[in-house]
Design a protein around this motif. Structure first.
Motif, PDB file in Angstrom:
ATOM      1  N   UNK A 129      -7.091  55.530 -42.173  1.00  0.00           N
ATOM      2  CA  UNK A 129      -8.327  55.060 -41.519  1.00  0.00           C
ATOM      3  C   UNK A 129      -9.182  54.244 -42.496  1.00  0.00           C
ATOM      4  N   UNK A 130      -9.849  53.209 -41.967  1.00  0.00           N
ATOM      5  CA  UNK A 130     -10.657  52.342 -42.844  1.00  0.00           C
ATOM      6  C   UNK A 130     -11.812  53.126 -43.451  1.00  0.00           C
ATOM      7  N   UNK A 131     -12.104  52.798 -44.711  1.00  0.00           N
ATOM      8  CA  UNK A 131     -13.261  53.438 -45.344  1.00  0.00           C
ATOM      9  C   UNK A 131     -14.522  52.850 -44.713  1.00  0.00           C
ATOM     10  N   UNK A 132     -15.682  53.427 -45.070  1.00  0.00           N
ATOM     11  CA  UNK A 132     -16.929  52.939 -44.450  1.00  0.00           C
ATOM     12  C   UNK A 132     -17.149  51.473 -44.794  1.00  0.00           C
ATOM     13  N   UNK A 133     -17.014  51.139 -46.080  1.00  0.00           N
ATOM     14  CA  UNK A 133     -17.303  49.743 -46.431  1.00  0.00           C
ATOM     15  C   UNK A 133     -16.260  48.788 -45.838  1.00  0.00           C
ATOM     16  N   UNK A 134     -15.025  49.260 -45.702  1.00  0.00           N
ATOM     17  CA  UNK A 134     -14.009  48.398 -45.051  1.00  0.00           C
ATOM     18  C   UNK A 134     -14.385  48.176 -43.580  1.00  0.00           C
ATOM     19  N   UNK A 135     -14.895  49.237 -42.962  1.00  0.00           N
ATOM     20  CA  UNK A 135     -15.244  49.092 -41.548  1.00  0.00           C
ATOM     21  C   UNK A 135     -16.384  48.075 -41.360  1.00  0.00           C
ATOM     22  N   UNK A 136     -17.368  48.106 -42.281  1.00  0.00           N
ATOM     23  CA  UNK A 136     -18.495  47.165 -42.139  1.00  0.00           C
ATOM     24  C   UNK A 136     -18.097  45.719 -42.492  1.00  0.00           C
ATOM     25  N   UNK A 138     -16.115  54.312 -34.797  1.00  0.00           N
ATOM     26  CA  UNK A 138     -14.680  54.574 -34.933  1.00  0.00           C
ATOM     27  C   UNK A 138     -14.235  55.716 -34.014  1.00  0.00           C
ATOM     28  N   UNK A 139     -15.024  56.796 -33.969  1.00  0.00           N
ATOM     29  CA  UNK A 139     -14.592  57.983 -33.216  1.00  0.00           C
ATOM     30  C   UNK A 139     -15.130  58.030 -31.790  1.00  0.00           C
ATOM     31  N   UNK A 140     -16.118  57.228 -31.488  1.00  0.00           N
ATOM     32  CA  UNK A 140     -16.694  57.153 -30.145  1.00  0.00           C
ATOM     33  C   UNK A 140     -16.888  58.533 -29.517  1.00  0.00           C
ATOM     34  N   UNK A 141     -17.747  59.374 -30.099  1.00  0.00           N
ATOM     35  CA  UNK A 141     -17.942  60.712 -29.509  1.00  0.00           C
ATOM     36  C   UNK A 141     -18.357  60.599 -28.043  1.00  0.00           C
ATOM     37  N   UNK A 201     -15.628  62.274 -44.186  1.00  0.00           N
ATOM     38  CA  UNK A 201     -15.572  61.163 -45.148  1.00  0.00           C
ATOM     39  C   UNK A 201     -14.490  61.395 -46.192  1.00  0.00           C
ATOM     40  N   UNK A 202     -13.904  60.296 -46.659  1.00  0.00           N
ATOM     41  CA  UNK A 202     -12.957  60.395 -47.766  1.00  0.00           C
ATOM     42  C   UNK A 202     -13.749  60.716 -49.034  1.00  0.00           C
ATOM     43  N   UNK A 203     -13.051  61.131 -50.085  1.00  0.00           N
ATOM     44  CA  UNK A 203     -13.747  61.492 -51.335  1.00  0.00           C
ATOM     45  C   UNK A 203     -14.543  60.289 -51.859  1.00  0.00           C
ATOM     46  N   UNK A 204     -13.954  59.094 -51.737  1.00  0.00           N
ATOM     47  CA  UNK A 204     -14.640  57.882 -52.218  1.00  0.00           C
ATOM     48  C   UNK A 204     -15.907  57.620 -51.423  1.00  0.00           C
ATOM     49  N   UNK A 205     -15.801  57.714 -50.104  1.00  0.00           N
ATOM     50  CA  UNK A 205     -16.973  57.478 -49.247  1.00  0.00           C
ATOM     51  C   UNK A 205     -18.055  58.515 -49.514  1.00  0.00           C
ATOM     52  N   UNK A 206     -17.625  59.745 -49.778  1.00  0.00           N
ATOM     53  CA  UNK A 206     -18.610  60.797 -50.054  1.00  0.00           C
ATOM     54  C   UNK A 206     -19.414  60.466 -51.308  1.00  0.00           C
TER      55      UNK A 206
END
Ligand SMILES: CCCCCCCCCCCCCCCCCC(=O)SCCNC(=O)CCNC(=O)[C@H](O)C(C)(C)COP(=O)(O)OP(=O)(O)OC[C@H]1O[C@@H](n2cnc3c(N)ncnc32)[C@H](O)[C@@H]1OP(=O)(O)O
Ligand SMILES: NC(=O)C1=CN([C@@H]2O[C@H](COP(=O)(O)OP(=O)(O)OC[C@H]3O[C@@H](n4cnc5c(N)ncnc54)[C@H](OP(=O)(O)O)[C@@H]3O)[C@@H](O)[C@H]2O)C=CC1
Length: 515
Positions: free
Chosen positions: A1-8, A294-297, A413-418
Motif C-alpha cells: 500500500x502507498x505510504x502517506x506521502x506517496x498517496x499525496x 484509501x480505505x473509504x470507511x 501506519x507503516x513504521x516510516x509513516x508513524x
C-alpha cells in the motif's frame, strides 16, 4: 500500500482557513513531507487593507516556512490562492474558480472558522455552519474528490463529561435555526442566545456542534472524516519546537503571566489540561485524509485528538512550568515579576484580582497621569479579565475523550509513516514542551530576541527593588497614619509588643529551667 506521502503525490488539495494558525502548519507539513503534492488551492479573502496575493506573499515569508524554503525555494509555485469570502453566497468564489476546483480537487481540508468565544450567534452560524454547508455542496460537485476532512473541536460537545468518537444529536436542527435567525433582528438574537446555547459556554462550541451535524448529513454522499482537537498549542517538534503565532487559548494567558500582568486566574490545579501540540493535530489530520481516501470507511469517522486520556498533565503543573520558564527566560519590559497562581476558589480569586490586578493598575495609571501620559493599565486589565472569564470554563473542569480511532489510525501506519506523521502523544515530555511553548511565545508571538534576556533579567531585578522600596514606604506610611497619630492605636501597639515580650521572656525562662 502507498505510504502517506506517496498517496499525496500528484494530488490537488483544497484548504480553507490556510492563513490561520492550523492552516499554515498544515500547508507547511504537506509541502515539506509530501514534496510531490501537485498543488495547494487555498481559499483566502483580502483583509486589513491587504489584497489576497499580498497576504499570501507575506504568509510565505513567515519563519514557519524556512525549512520548506530550504528544501525547495520555489515552493510558492505550488500554492494557488483562490479569492473567497466564506460568509457570502457561493463562498464568493468566481465561476471560473469553481470550474477549476470542481475539475481538479482530490481532497479538501476545511479549517476555516471563527474561534472567538464572544462571536454573535448569527455570525458564528454564518461562518461555522452555513459556510460548511456551502463547502460541502461545492465538494459534491468535485469530480475527483476522494476525501473531505472537517476540523471540529473536542469541545463541540463540552456539555457532556464523557465524549465518544460519534456525532451526537445536535442541540437544534441546523436548518430550522438558520431559517429562524434569517428574519430576526440582531437584538432579538442577542436576547435569545443564552437560551439557545443552553448548557454550552459560548456560540463557538454551539455552532461547531451544529457544523458536525451538517457534515454528517452529507456523509452518505462523500468520504468524510471529522478531526476534534482539544486545546491546540505551540508545535512540539515540527517544523521546530515551540512555533506559535497567536494569543488564542493558553498562549495569551502564558504571555500575560510572563509579563507579570496576570497574577491570578480561576482554574483547577487538579483538572487535566488537555493541550495538544499543533504539529500532532496536523499529522493526524493528514493521516486521516490518507486513510479516508484509501480505505473509504462506511461511515464518517470522528477522531478525538486529545492528550488527557493518554498522557495527562494538569493545570497546576502547567502553572509551575510556565512560571519557572519565565523566571529563567524573562519577557522584556515586564510589568511586574512573574508570579501567577491559579485557584478554583471564586472568593480567593476575587481577592487577588483586587489586590494584585486592580490595585497595581490603579497606582500605575495614577503614575502615568501624573507624568502627563495616557492611563492604560486598567484598560489592559479589563480586557484580560474578559478573556480569562471566557477561558475559565475550560480550565476549571475535566472531560474524558475516547480516542480509539486515533489509536486505530496509528496502527494502520507503516513504521516510516508513524515517524514522519507522528501523533503518538505518549512520547510527549510535558515540562520540555511547556518550556519550548513559553519560549515560542517570546520569540514568535512577541518577536523578542533571546540575546536580550540579560537586560530582561536586569529589569526584573529593578522591579524587585521597586517592590521592596514600595513595601517599606507603605509600612512607614501605615505606621505614621494609624499608629503614631492615634492614642488608641498606640496603646494597642504597645500592648501587642509587651505581650510578645512577655511570651519571649516566658519561653526563655522555661528553656533555662529545663536545661
Ligand atoms: C500561568 C498560568 C497558567 C494558567 C493556565 C490556565 C490557562 C487556561 C487556558 C484555557 C484555554 C482554554 C481554551 C479552550 C479552547 C477550546 C478549543 C477550541 O476549540 S477554539 C480555540 C480557542 N479560541 C480562543 O482561544 C479564542 C479566545 N479569544 C476570544 O474569544 C477573543 O479574543 C476575546 C473574547 C478573548 C477577546 O476579544 P476582544 O476583546 O474583542 O479582543 P481581540 O480578540 O480583538 O484581542 C484583543 C487583544 O487581546 C489579545 N488576546 C486575545 N486573546 C487573548 C487571551 N486569551 N489572553 C490574552 N490576550 C489575548 C489579542 O491578541 C489582542 O491583542 P492586540 O492585537 O490588541 O495587541
Ligand atoms: N486553535 C485551537 O485551539 C483550536 C482550533 N480548532 C479548530 O481548528 C480550526 C482552525 O483553527 P485556527 O487555525 O486556530 O483558527 P484561526 O482563527 O487561526 O484561523 C481561522 C481561519 O479561518 C479563516 N476565516 C475566518 N473567517 C473567514 C471568512 N469569512 N472567509 C474566509 N476565511 C475566513 C481565517 O482567515 P483570515 O486570516 O482571513 O481571517 C483563518 O484562515 C477551526 O475550525 C477551529 O474550530 C479546534 C480546536 C482547538
Amino acid at each position: 500500500m502507498a505510504s502517506i506521502s506517496e498517496w499525496y503525490a500528484g494530488k490537488n488539495v483544497l484548504i480553507t482557513g490556510a492563513t490561520g494558525f492550523m492552516g499554515k502548519v498544515l500547508m507547511e507539513k504537506l509541502l515539506r513531507s509530501c514534496p510531490d503534492v501537485k498543488a495547494l488551492y487555498i481559499l483566502v479573502r483580502p483583509k486589513a487593507g491587504q489584497s489576497m496575493s499580498e497576504r499570501v506573499q507575506d504568509m510565505m515569508m513567515c519563519k514557519l516556512f524556512d525549512r520548506v524554503r530550504e528544501d525547495n525555494p520555489d515552493f510558492h509555485q505550488k500554492i494557488i490562492p483562490i479569492s473567497s469570502e466564506l460568509t457570502q453566497p457561493g463562498l464568493a468564489i468566481s465561476p471560473e474558480d469553481v470550474q477549476t476546483l470542481t475539475s481538479c480537487i482530490n481532497i479538501v481540508f476545511h479549517c476555516a472558522a471563527t474561534i472567538r468565544f464572544d462571536e454573535p450567534l448569527k455570525h458564528a452560524l454564518q461562518l461555522n455552519v452555513i459556510a460548511t454547508q456551502q463547502l460541502l455542496s461545492l465538494a459534491q460537485q468535485m469530480q475527483h474528490l476522494q476525501a473531505f476532512i472537517h476540523i471540529s473541536t473536542a469541545y463541540a460537545n463540552c456539555n457532556r463529561r464523557h465524549i465518544d468518537e460519534v456525532i451526537y444529536p445536535p442541540p437544534v436542527e441546523p436548518k430550522k435555526l438558520i431559517d429562524s435567525l434569517e428574519w430576526m433582528d440582531d437584538s432579538i438574537i442577542c436576547d435569545i442566545t443564552p437560551r439557545l446555547i443552553g448548557d454550552r459556554p459560548n456560540t463557538y462550541t454551539y455552532t461547531k456542534a451544529l457544523a458536525e451535524c451538517v457534515v454528517q448529513q452529507e456523509s452518505g454522499k462523500l468520504n468524510i472524516a471529522i478531526i476534534r482537537p482539544s486545546i491546540v498549542g505551540a508545535s512540539w517538534q515540527e517544523p521546530f519546537p515551540g512555533w506559535i503565532d497567536n494569543f488564542n487559548g493558553p498562549s495569551g494567558i502564558f504571555i500575560a503571566a510572563g509579563k507579570g500582568i496576570l497574577r491570578t486566574m480561576r482554574a483547577s490545579n487538579d483538572a487535566v489540561a488537555d493541550l495538544i501540540p499543533v504539529d500532532v493535530v496536523i499529522n493526524l489530520t493528514l493521516a486521516a485524509g490518507w486513510y479516508t481516501a484509501v480505505h473509504r470507511p462506511k461511515t464518517a469517522l470522528v477522531y478525538n485528538c486529545t492528550t488527557g486520556g493518554i498522557n495527562p498533565f494538569h493545570w497546576g503543573e502547567i502553572e509551575h512550568h510556565v512560571m519557572s520558564t519565565f523566571k529563567r527566560n524573562p519577557l522584556e519590559q515586564a510589568f511586574r515579576r512573574p508570579n501567577a497562581n491559579i485557584t478554583s476558589n471564586y472568593l480567593i480569586n476575587q481577592y487577588w484580582i483586587l489586590v494584585s490586578h486592580k490595585f497595581p493598575a490603579l497606582i500605575y495609571d495614577l503614575f502615568l497621569r501624573l507624568s502627563g501620559q495616557k492611563p492604560q493599565m486598567m484598560r489592559i486589565f479589563n480586557r484580560l479579565h474578559k478573556a480569562i472569564g471566557l477561558l475559565a470554563y475550560f480550565s476549571s473542569q475535566d472531560w474524558e475523550w475516547n480516542s480509539d480511532n486515533m489509536n486505530m489510525l496509528m496502527n494502520q501506519l507503516s513504521a516510516d509513516d508513524r515517524r514522519t506523521f507522528n501523533f503518538d502523544v505518549r512520547q510527549l515530555n510535558w515540562p520540555e514542551y511547556i518550556e519550548n511553548y513559553c519560549i515560542g511565545t517570546k520569540k514568535y508571538v512577541l518577536n523578542e530576541d533571546m540575546s536580550d534576556i540579560p537586560a530582561a533579567r536586569q529589569h526584573l531585578r529593578k522591579l524587585r527593588n521597586i517592590r521592596y522600596t514600595f513595601n517599606t514606604v507603605l509600612l512607614v506610611f501605615i505606621w505614621r497614619v494609624f499608629i503614631a497619630r492615634s492614642q488608641m492605636a498606640r496603646n494597642i501597639w504597645y500592648f501587642v509588643v509587651s505581650l510578645c515580650y512577655k511570651f519571649l521572656s516566658y519561653f526563655r525562662a522555661s528553656s533555662t529551667l529545663t536545661q
